[in-house]
Every structure is written in C-alpha cells, then in structure tokens.
Design a protein around this motif. Structure first.
Motif, PDB file in Angstrom:
ATOM      1  N   HIS A 288       0.716 -13.892  -6.389  1.00  9.22           N
ATOM      2  CA  HIS A 288       0.843 -13.243  -5.088  1.00  9.22           C
ATOM      3  C   HIS A 288       1.954 -14.058  -4.336  1.00  9.22           C
TER       4      HIS A 288
ATOM      5  N   HIS B  57      -3.010  -1.150  -3.768  1.00 11.24           N
ATOM      6  CA  HIS B  57      -2.788  -0.530  -2.432  1.00 11.24           C
ATOM      7  C   HIS B  57      -2.060  -1.839  -1.834  1.00 11.24           C
ATOM      8  N   GLN B  58      -2.826  -3.000  -1.844  1.00 14.41           N
ATOM      9  CA  GLN B  58      -2.216  -4.032  -1.079  1.00 14.41           C
ATOM     10  C   GLN B  58      -0.856  -4.329  -1.444  1.00 14.41           C
TER      11      GLN B  58
END
Length: 516
Positions: free
Chosen positions: A97, A147-148
């Motif tokens: 991330h 999606h994120q």
C-alpha cells in the motif's frame, strides 16, 4: 557517463535487494530500502526503484504472499498474537500500500517519463490484483475488482492543479478494455463528486482534465455481451454487471450527468456541446435527461446557444421533447453576429431542419424570412450566397408567405410595418411587410449576390435549392473563384468616344475649364 554508471549501480543494488526479499522472508526489511529510493530526488533512481517495486510486488501478488481480507492497522499487526506467516503477509501488504500511494504521488512528478512509468506500473498492479484479489469474495462467483487502487489512478489523472492531457492520452489505450472502461466511468463519477463537494470554486484545470477523460470513453454501438477484459478471468458470469452493455450505458449516463450538473466554464461547456449530438446522446440510457443541461446552455445566448441546438434537435425530433418557446428563442438567435461565428454552417443547417416542417404557421416562417432578409443588408458576400437561397427555400415550402414577394391587391406601404426589435415573431408583423431587402440586394456590388437576389423576380421553381454546398463557403474561396474567371476580350469603356482632354462640349468640365 557518470550518470549512466550511477544508474547502473542503483539498478544492480535494487536488483539484489529484490532477489533477497523474494528468496527469504528473513530479508523482508530490505523492502524499506527499496521504498526509500522511491523518495529520491534523482529521476533515474526513481525509475529504477519503480521497476524494482514492479518486480517485487508483482511476484508477491502472483505468489499469494500478501494478506487477503480486511487489513488491520499496522499497530494491531505488530501487537497481535497472530501466527508469523499471517503477520508477514499483513506487514508486506502494508508495504505494498505504501508503494502504491507513492506511485500515485509520482503521477504528479515533474518528469513525464516518471509519470508514464508510475501509471503503467499502477495499471500492472490493477491487473495482478484483479487476477489475485486481496479481498475475500462475498459468495462464490462474486465479481471482484481492485476499486481502491483504481480510484487512486483515476484521482491522479483528474488533478485540480496540473494539466494531465499527455498522461490521459497514455491512459486511453486502457479504455479499449471493457472492464477498465466500466470502472473508469464509475471512478470518474466519484472523483468529480469528491473534488467539487463543498468547494466554492473548482479550478479550470480540473474541468479540462475531467472533460478529456470523459470524452475519451466511447461505448460499443451494438448490443451484446462484452468480453474484452484487462483483468483476465477463467470464465465470465452472466450475473456480472460489467459484461452487459445496458449497465455500461447506465454508468455512462451517470458519469455525464454528475459532470454536467455543475456550472462549467464556458470553454468546457462549448467542448461538451460540440460532441453532444454524436458522442454522448446516442449512448445514454435515457437521452431526455440531458434536457436540463441543453436548455440551460440554450438560454446563455451567443455561440453556446448555437451549439446547444444540435442536442435539442435530437431530443425534439427523436425523443418527442416538448420545448415551449423554442422557435421564439431560435428567432432571437438571429442577429448580425450569426454570419461571423465559427459555428455558422452548423447553425444554418439546423435552422433549415427546424423550419422544414410544412405545419409551421405562416406568420412564423414569414418572421424568419423577414429577419434574415433584414440582416442580409449588412452581411458579407459569402454569407449572402447561402442566406438568399435559404430565404427562397422558405417561400417555396410555405406558399402562404409568397405575399412577401408579390401582393397583387395589397396597399402601398409608406413605411415597413415589420418591427425588427420585437422578440416575439408572432407580434413582429412580418406577414404585413415585403422582402424589399432582396430587391435592394439586386444592386449588390458582387455579381453572384446580385444574381441570387434576382431569383425573386421570376416564379420560384418547385424543387428547393440545396444549401449544403453553400454552408461552408468562405470569402477566400469567392476571391479565388473570381480571380480564375476570364473576362471578355474587349471591354467598352464609354459609348461616345471622348474628344479632347476635357471630354465633350456639353460636359460640365468643358463649360468651366479650358486648356491654355
């Protein structure tokens, strides 16, 4: 040479770190060293670090070494009593991330090479994360898409601060895939809502970026299932919305409605109206929902109103839209500037279509013919060559208006009863007037204009004259055409030859002047 050597050293060092992390979990902390190079000020080092992250996290995604499911915070991961394998996967997913967030920041880097590399790497991660989802399916066969991560990409493309047109051009190749196009429409809708929410003034740059992305989305014309996917699936389920064109049309409609509900800058509004009739309306699930935007644009006036005509024409003729006072507003658009605007040809083409119905009342057609005739007195020749046949076509379609040319038992007019300042064509008294302007234009300096104006001296032919070839005529074309004309061999300059320098005896010059 020193720069190449430095880049080569960075490449080798990063390569060793990637191999070490992939070979042994004991070397996992080397990921921090790789991510640290992503923060470098040196462009080449950043590019090498992006390549290294692409290799590293691409392999980890493919091997299933990132945690799948709702990811707890990093503090909970370190303090919790989970197994070592589970902790490692959670910790490494946090690093993934961090990498993606940094790549999102690099979409705003000053170097286009870095931006382009960051975009392609993020899209590679979208593909891999789609094939190896990091969330658990809610039921068997559930469609999953990152999606994120994809919102991070679209958010970076729709920057409020910087023009992203070059990067958006690169992104267009991904829009050829049905799944990317579908999720782009959803992500763009959400990004527009997020950027404009609670913001008193949105920068022009954002609107330009958003328009470029939205206008790049084009849907297939033919009905059927969609199967050109960027994220590969072993089999497609009919339950997935992403494979149905009907759902794409709904997403397309929502995307444009969310964009157009805002007060757009005029230059962006013009761009939208230019593509409205062929790139937006045909693909909407409910085209009639565009009426608010089009009527708002039509009321602005000027070139914006001219451009809004195209969309309104489609809604009125194909979707039975009722639009009160439409012809009154169309009549109001006829002013001297209409002959000089960029979209003149489009306007007269549409005006011709709107006035083609034989069911229009005579007073209305007469008002348009009279207004155009009055404007023709000051129009340039290239516009006159189009507008004079236009007026004659109106008289051909509506015989009741031919009294404007010839009124056998009508009264002599001391003054023109037509009121050019009247906004309502029904109150303009055009039908009581005559087209004396066309007779005046028979004395025009340009012979082609004079000839076109003389058409009313004879009975009008039944077939209409097509104005399509005349819509795009320019002053340059008329000038070039006149230059190529060949005149007669000898041109008589005077009927009675002159005798002497001062002319004939009865001339005024000869009476008052003599040569001494």
């Amino acid at each position: 040479m020193e720069g190449d050597a430095g880049a080569g050293d960075a490449r080798r060092a990063l390569g060793h770190l990637v191999e070490a992390v992939l070979a042994s979990r004991g070397e996992a902390n080397a990921v921090f060293d790789i991510l640290a190079v992503l923060q470098s000020e040196d462009q080449e080092e950043i590019q090498e670090a992006v390549h290294a992250c692409s290799r590293l996290f691409g392999a980890l995604l493919a091997r299933g070494e990132l945690f799948v499911g709702q990811l707890p915070s990093e503090e909970m991961v370190l303090t919790g009593s989970r197994g070592a394998n589970r902790k490692y996967k959670m910790w490494m997913r946090h690093r993934y991330h961090s990498c993606c967030n940094r790549l999102g920041e690099l979409l705003a880097h000053s170097s286009f090479q870095v931006k382009e590399l960051a975009l392609s790497t993020l899209m590679k991660f979208v593909q891999l994360e789609g094939e190896h989802p990091l969330e658990k399916p809610k039921w068997e066969g559930n469609y999953l898409f990152p999606h994120q991560l994809f919102m991070l990409v679209v958010g970076g493309l729709l920057s409020p601060e910087e023009d992203r047109s070059l990067l958006l051009s690169q992104f267009q190749e991904y829009l050829e895939h049905d799944d990317i196009r579908y999720h782009t429409m959803q992500a763009a809708s959400d990004t527009v809502a997020r950027v404009t929410d609670g913001r008193p003034e949105v920068p022009l740059t954002f609107w330009n970026n958003a328009f470029m992305l939205l206008s790049s989305v084009s849907l297939p014309r033919q009905e059927g299932t969609l199967s050109s996917f960027y994220v590969k699936h072993t089999e497609l389920s009919d339950k997935w919305k992403v494979i149905h064109l009907k759902e794409h049309r709904k997403a397309f409609q929502q995307m444009w409605l969310r964009f157009l509900k805002h007060q757009l800058p005029l230059r962006v509004c013009k761009k939208v109206l230019v593509i409205m009739h062929d790139s937006i309306l045909p693909y909407l699930a409910q085209p009639s929902l565009m009426i608010d935007f089009l009527t708002r644009a039509y009321d602005i006036g000027g070139a914006i109103s001219l451009l809004a005509l195209n969309g309104l024409f489609i809604l009125i003729h194909k979707h039975n839209l009722e639009y009160p006072d439409f012809y009154r507003k169309l009549y109001g658009l006829l002013d001297p500037s209409v002959f000089h605007v960029k979209y003149r040809a489009r306007f007269f083409h549409l005006a011709d279509l709107f006035l083609s119905s034989s069911h229009l009342p005579a007073y209305l057609v007469a008002a348009f013919a009279k207004r155009l005739a009055r404007l023709a007195l000051t129009a340039p020749p290239e516009a006159l060559l189009m507008v004079l046949p236009f007026i004659c076509n109106l008289l051909r379609r509506h015989p009741a208006c031919r009294v404007l040319m010839h009124r056998p038992r009508g009264p002599e007019l001391d003054a023109d009863p037509y009121d050019p300042a009247e906004e309502d064509p029904a109150q303009s008294r055009a039908l009581e007037s005559s087209l004396w302007e066309l007779q005046a234009l028979q004395q025009h300096y340009h012979p082609e204009v004079s000839k076109a104006a003389s058409t009313i001296n004879q009975a009008l032919s039944v077939p209409e004259v097509s104005i399509a070839p005349l819509l795009e005529v320019t002053a340059f074309e008329i000038f070039e055409r006149d230059l190529k004309k060949k005149g007669p061999g000898s041109v008589p300059l005077e009927f009675i030859p002159a005798r002497g320098l001062l002319g004939r005896r009865e001339d005024l010059c000869a009476q008052h002047f003599t040569l001494s």
